[in-house]
Design a protein around this motif. Sequence first.
Motif, short mmCIF file in Angstrom:
data_model
loop_
_atom_site.label_atom_id
_atom_site.label_comp_id
_atom_site.label_asym_id
_atom_site.label_seq_id
_atom_site.Cartn_x
_atom_site.Cartn_y
_atom_site.Cartn_z
N ARG A 160 -1.79 -5.10 0.32
CA ARG A 160 -2.04 -5.05 1.77
C ARG A 160 -3.04 -3.96 2.15
N GLU A 161 -2.92 -2.80 1.52
CA GLU A 161 -3.81 -1.68 1.83
C GLU A 161 -5.22 -1.88 1.27
N THR A 162 -5.32 -2.42 0.06
CA THR A 162 -6.61 -2.56 -0.61
C THR A 162 -7.37 -3.81 -0.20
N TYR A 163 -6.65 -4.89 0.05
CA TYR A 163 -7.26 -6.18 0.39
C TYR A 163 -6.65 -6.76 1.67
N PRO A 164 -6.80 -6.04 2.79
CA PRO A 164 -6.13 -6.51 4.03
C PRO A 164 -6.67 -7.85 4.53
N GLU A 165 -7.89 -8.21 4.14
CA GLU A 165 -8.50 -9.46 4.60
C GLU A 165 -8.14 -10.64 3.70
N HIS A 166 -7.36 -10.43 2.66
CA HIS A 166 -6.99 -11.48 1.72
C HIS A 166 -5.52 -11.88 1.89
N VAL A 167 -5.23 -13.13 1.52
CA VAL A 167 -3.87 -13.68 1.57
C VAL A 167 -3.44 -14.01 0.14
#
Length: 148
Positions: free
Chosen positions: A95-102
């Motif tokens: 969540r912190e490193t890749y907030p734009e990914h699901v």
Amino acid sequence: MKKILLIAATAFVSMASFASVDPVKGKVLESFRTEFGEAKNVQWKSIDDAGLYQATFQYRDTELSAFYDEAGALVATARYVSKDNLPIMVTKSIRETYPEHVVRNVIEHISNGSTTYHVTLHGEKSSLIVSASPAGSLSVFKKIKNKL
């Protein structure tokens, strides 16, 4: 050893590159029967370039893959797990490193007593496969730019 781990993880995701092996005999089959005697619907594949055999099967209501070397030693196991079953530190790091990914899917890979999670992430511009330790450290295994 890291090469074997990556081959095993990639093999679990991409089944098309295997030669079918049926039936497997000798030490590999003996080891498999000892370890997973309750297995159902077993399908064997050979990973020729790594000298490994992969058994994919149902075991206690879970689809599982087990990887054996030619001597019959269990090298690794892998299974799909729900993103809800990821360790909290992995979820937090993603969540912190890749907030734009699901998170799309998760493979839990166990080898030599060590667990690694291979997580497929999908974003608007790119998709990633990241490897994560249970403590939450992440490394990018593969990055793919999405077509616009």
